[in-house]
Every structure is written in structure tokens, then in C-alpha cells.
Design a protein around this motif. Structure first.
Motif, mmCIF file in Angstrom:
data_model
loop_
_atom_site.group_PDB
_atom_site.id
_atom_site.type_symbol
_atom_site.label_atom_id
_atom_site.label_comp_id
_atom_site.label_asym_id
_atom_site.label_seq_id
_atom_site.Cartn_x
_atom_site.Cartn_y
_atom_site.Cartn_z
ATOM 1 N N ASP A 8 -30.991 2.395 -40.333
ATOM 2 C CA ASP A 8 -29.926 1.407 -40.219
ATOM 3 C C ASP A 8 -29.551 0.795 -41.555
ATOM 4 O O ASP A 8 -28.706 -0.076 -41.626
ATOM 5 C CB ASP A 8 -30.308 0.307 -39.229
ATOM 6 C CG ASP A 8 -31.534 -0.481 -39.668
ATOM 7 O OD1 ASP A 8 -32.165 -0.111 -40.682
ATOM 8 O OD2 ASP A 8 -31.871 -1.470 -38.998
ATOM 9 N N ALA A 34 -27.813 7.707 -38.540
ATOM 10 C CA ALA A 34 -27.500 6.282 -38.520
ATOM 11 C C ALA A 34 -26.577 6.040 -37.340
ATOM 12 O O ALA A 34 -25.689 6.850 -37.070
ATOM 13 C CB ALA A 34 -26.827 5.856 -39.814
ATOM 14 N N THR A 40 -24.142 -2.747 -36.491
ATOM 15 C CA THR A 40 -24.100 -1.946 -37.712
ATOM 16 C C THR A 40 -22.674 -1.464 -37.969
ATOM 17 O O THR A 40 -22.078 -0.811 -37.118
ATOM 18 C CB THR A 40 -25.029 -0.713 -37.590
ATOM 19 O OG1 THR A 40 -26.336 -1.157 -37.250
ATOM 20 C CG2 THR A 40 -25.103 0.043 -38.901
ATOM 21 N N ALA A 45 -23.676 2.333 -42.211
ATOM 22 C CA ALA A 45 -24.305 3.557 -41.699
ATOM 23 C C ALA A 45 -24.129 4.705 -42.686
ATOM 24 O O ALA A 45 -25.081 5.428 -42.994
ATOM 25 C CB ALA A 45 -23.723 3.919 -40.337
#
Length: 125
Positions: A8, A34, A40, A45
Motif C-alpha cells: 500500500d 497494490a 488508497t 498505488a
């Protein structure tokens, strides 16, 4: 051996690469994933994935991918898809002072998968 590493952040990817550098060989394959969800951002990512190909240059195959969804749903599906032998994740509980615990994502992965899961410590910055 086929490794699947869930990340992450750049910091987590670096820690996962530190773990793999002493283990993965030119006969192995590493897939680093990711995930993008409400916590996120897509750019975060993508940045997290830039570390692996450079740090793991001696590994036979290094692939990276961004998937939409939560890590606890995406990683088991990708592990099944690629036939991962081992799943790697970073230890993080949302509380940097709580180094002896793992977060809810890692806990969910441990409960869901039948694959070996390695929880890699994430050093402080």
C-alpha cells in the motif's frame, strides 16, 4: 516459487523487497499488487509498485499490477489466479506504537487463505 506481495506504499514495498532479496532467486517469480479503494489513491498505488522491479532485479520475473478493491478481497483472488506459493504483506495496525499486532487487513487475509502468509515488519521512517 511464486510470491505474491501486497503493498500500500513505497515504504511497505521496500520492506517486502528487503525480505525477498535474501530468498527469491532467478528461478522465482514475484507479483506485487497494490489495491485502490477509498483509503488508497491510484497515484499512491502506482508509486508503491515502482520500487519492486528495481530492488528485485535478480529475480526471474517481477510483475506489478494495480487492482481496484480491498486488499482482503483482491489478494486471495490474485493468489488463486497466479498460483501463488506464498503471500507477503506488511505488518501494520494503524497504530505505529502497536508493533506487536497486525492490522485488520492482515487478520482478514490470515482467516481467508490456505496459503502461507508472511507478515513482514515495516521499519519506522
Amino acid at each position: 516459487m511464486q510470491y505474491l506481495a501486497g503493498t500500500d506504499s513505497v515504504h511497505t514495498t521496500a520492506a517486502l523487497c528487503d525480505y525477498l532479496e535474501g530468498r527469491a532467486t532467478s528461478d522465482d517469480a514475484v507479483t506485487v499488487v497494490a489495491t485502490v479503494d477509498e483509503t488508497t489513491a491510484p497515484q499512491d498505488a502506482r508509486e508503491a509498485l515502482t520500487v519492486a522491479p528495481v530492488r528485485l532485479a535478480g529475480v526471474g520475473s517481477v510483475e506489478t499490477a494495480v487492482h481496484e478493491g480491498s486488499p482482503e478481497s483482491v489478494l486471495p483472488a490474485v493468489a488463486d489466479e497466479i498460483g501463488a506459493d506464498e503471500l507477503l504483506v506488511g505488518a501494520y495496525s494503524g497504530n505505529p506504537a502497536a508493533t506487536a499486532t497486525v492490522g485488520s487487513t492482515t487478520t482478514a487475509l490470515l482467516e481467508q487463505t490456505t496459503r502461507p502468509v508472511v507478515v513482514v515488519p515495516i521499519p519506522e521512517l
